[in-house]
Scaffold this active site. Structure first.
Site, PDB file in Angstrom:
ATOM      1  N   PRO A 175      41.317  46.568  43.428  1.00 37.19           N
ATOM      2  CG  PRO A 175      40.019  44.799  44.203  1.00 37.19           C
ATOM      3  CD  PRO A 175      40.058  46.288  44.109  1.00 37.19           C
ATOM      4  CG  HIS A 176      44.900  47.124  39.485  1.00 39.42           C
ATOM      5  ND1 HIS A 176      44.962  47.555  40.796  1.00 39.42           N
ATOM      6  CD2 HIS A 176      46.170  47.149  39.020  1.00 39.42           C
ATOM      7  CE1 HIS A 176      46.217  47.825  41.100  1.00 39.42           C
ATOM      8  NE2 HIS A 176      46.978  47.587  40.043  1.00 39.42           N
TER       9      HIS A 176
END
Length: 150
Positions: free
Chosen positions: A65-66
């Site tokens: 996740p970013h």
């Protein structure tokens, strides 16, 4: 750049319980905000917005996740090793138990794209994932990452 340049020991959690994708993103946002002078709800909103564009699972039980942040001084990483894998809407339909999350200030995004790609490649290494799953502490996880350059 070493992974540990982005990932301080205090941003690693080992053997934690989370029951949903939403809860994982909340935990990530809270950890990132805790030591980096960020707003947890803004981190959470940005992570959720990015997930709506497409799942950040890399397959093999790993997700990256970013999100972009309007503020912040430098990229911040958070690593979670879950006690029990959860459904993260992965393309390979495998539940995810390893999360390496990045929150990147907007002014770093263009320069950071190559690091993000290298990190994704690194996190799909089966040997590395096995070590991370077998780690028994945050310190042990940090030591595994200490020797990896992206």
């Amino acid at each position: 750049m070493k992974i540990t340049d982005l990932l301080p020991t205090q941003n690693i959690r080992q053997g934690i319980l989370c029951s949903s994708k939403k809860r994982v993103l909340e935990v990530i946002a809270n950890i990132a905000a805790e030591h980096q002078n960020l707003e947890p709800h803004l981190c959470f909103e940005q992570l959720c917005a990015r997930e709506k564009l497409g799942c950040t699972s890399l397959g093999g039980g790993v997700a990256l996740p970013h999100a972009k942040l309007a503020g912040g001084e430098k990229p911040v990483a958070v690593f979670l090793q879950l006690d029990t894998a959860i459904d993260f809407s992965a393309a390979d339909r495998r539940d995810v138990d390893l999360f390496f999350a990045l929150l990147i200030p907007e002014h770093y995004c263009d320069a950071f794209k190559i690091h993000l790609a290298r990190l994704a490649e690194c996190l799909t290494d089966k040997s590395l994932c096995k070590q991370l799953r077998n780690a028994q502490s945050a310190e042990e996880i940090w030591e595994i990452f200490e020797h990896i350059e992206i």
